[in-house]
Design a protein around this motif. Sequence first.
Motif, mmCIF file in Angstrom:
data_model
loop_
_atom_site.group_PDB
_atom_site.id
_atom_site.type_symbol
_atom_site.label_atom_id
_atom_site.label_comp_id
_atom_site.label_asym_id
_atom_site.label_seq_id
_atom_site.Cartn_x
_atom_site.Cartn_y
_atom_site.Cartn_z
ATOM 1 N N GLY A 29 9.839 -16.433 42.039
ATOM 2 C CA GLY A 29 9.434 -17.607 41.283
ATOM 3 C C GLY A 29 8.058 -17.467 40.662
ATOM 4 N N ALA A 30 7.663 -16.248 40.362
ATOM 5 C CA ALA A 30 6.332 -15.993 39.799
ATOM 6 C C ALA A 30 6.452 -14.944 38.704
ATOM 7 N N GLU A 31 5.436 -14.907 37.862
ATOM 8 C CA GLU A 31 5.359 -13.878 36.828
ATOM 9 C C GLU A 31 4.737 -12.618 37.439
ATOM 10 N N PRO A 32 5.004 -11.455 36.835
ATOM 11 C CA PRO A 32 4.363 -10.220 37.310
ATOM 12 C C PRO A 32 2.845 -10.333 37.223
ATOM 13 N N GLY A 33 2.170 -9.501 37.977
ATOM 14 C CA GLY A 33 0.717 -9.520 38.032
ATOM 15 C C GLY A 33 0.069 -9.023 36.756
ATOM 16 N N PRO A 34 -1.248 -9.143 36.702
ATOM 17 C CA PRO A 34 -1.972 -8.781 35.484
ATOM 18 C C PRO A 34 -1.858 -7.304 35.099
ATOM 19 N N ALA A 35 -1.782 -6.419 36.053
ATOM 20 C CA ALA A 35 -1.678 -4.990 35.719
ATOM 21 C C ALA A 35 -0.380 -4.694 34.964
ATOM 22 N N LEU A 36 0.718 -5.260 35.429
ATOM 23 C CA LEU A 36 2.003 -5.034 34.760
ATOM 24 C C LEU A 36 2.037 -5.718 33.399
ATOM 25 N N ARG A 37 1.478 -6.907 33.307
ATOM 26 C CA ARG A 37 1.433 -7.605 32.016
ATOM 27 C C ARG A 37 0.586 -6.824 31.007
ATOM 28 N N THR A 38 -0.526 -6.283 31.467
ATOM 29 C CA THR A 38 -1.394 -5.507 30.580
ATOM 30 C C THR A 38 -0.694 -4.233 30.116
ATOM 31 N N LEU A 39 -0.044 -3.539 31.032
ATOM 32 C CA LEU A 39 0.674 -2.322 30.652
ATOM 33 C C LEU A 39 1.763 -2.644 29.637
ATOM 34 N N HIS A 40 2.489 -3.710 29.857
ATOM 35 C CA HIS A 40 3.543 -4.114 28.929
ATOM 36 C C HIS A 40 2.966 -4.358 27.532
ATOM 37 N N ALA A 41 1.869 -5.082 27.459
ATOM 38 C CA ALA A 41 1.233 -5.359 26.172
ATOM 39 C C ALA A 41 0.788 -4.060 25.497
ATOM 40 N N ARG A 42 0.257 -3.139 26.269
ATOM 41 C CA ARG A 42 -0.191 -1.860 25.710
ATOM 42 C C ARG A 42 0.987 -1.028 25.215
ATOM 43 N N LEU A 43 2.113 -1.105 25.919
ATOM 44 C CA LEU A 43 3.310 -0.402 25.465
ATOM 45 C C LEU A 43 3.781 -0.980 24.136
ATOM 46 N N LEU A 44 3.754 -2.292 24.029
ATOM 47 C CA LEU A 44 4.176 -2.933 22.787
ATOM 48 C C LEU A 44 3.281 -2.532 21.615
ATOM 49 N N ARG A 45 1.999 -2.360 21.878
ATOM 50 C CA ARG A 45 1.049 -1.945 20.831
ATOM 51 C C ARG A 45 1.101 -0.438 20.571
ATOM 52 N N GLN A 46 1.811 0.284 21.413
ATOM 53 C CA GLN A 46 1.924 1.748 21.323
ATOM 54 C C GLN A 46 0.554 2.402 21.268
ATOM 55 N N GLU A 47 -0.293 2.024 22.196
ATOM 56 C CA GLU A 47 -1.646 2.563 22.249
ATOM 57 C C GLU A 47 -1.619 4.066 22.533
ATOM 58 N N PRO A 48 -2.296 4.854 21.704
ATOM 59 C CA PRO A 48 -2.300 6.307 21.904
ATOM 60 C C PRO A 48 -2.897 6.724 23.247
ATOM 61 N N GLU A 49 -3.809 5.917 23.779
ATOM 62 C CA GLU A 49 -4.448 6.251 25.054
ATOM 63 C C GLU A 49 -3.447 6.300 26.205
ATOM 64 N N LEU A 50 -2.287 5.675 26.042
ATOM 65 C CA LEU A 50 -1.286 5.678 27.108
ATOM 66 C C LEU A 50 -0.733 7.072 27.385
ATOM 67 N N MET A 51 -0.906 7.976 26.445
ATOM 68 C CA MET A 51 -0.390 9.328 26.645
ATOM 69 C C MET A 51 -1.298 10.159 27.545
ATOM 70 N N GLY A 52 -2.506 9.676 27.831
ATOM 71 C CA GLY A 52 -3.427 10.387 28.705
ATOM 72 C C GLY A 52 -3.112 10.151 30.169
#
Length: 60
Positions: A29-52
């Motif tokens: 009954g809760a939303e995922p934590g901030p780390a997962l939400r942040t990663l999801h947002a970064r995936l959507l933006r296709q941040e190049p830094e994610l490849m590091g």
Amino acid sequence: MLALYRSDRGNEALAVHAAQRSRVVEELGAEPGPALRTLHARLLRQEPELMGMSVLRRDG
């Protein structure tokens, strides 16, 4: 999710997020934590830094 994204399987990474988010909401009954939400947002933006390798490390 990050491994899938780095393997050029971004759509699958987003599908994993959707499935996990649904499960957390349904079972806890809760939303995922901030780390997962942040990663999801970064995936959507296709941040190049994610490849590091140090994407998830925040300790200098």
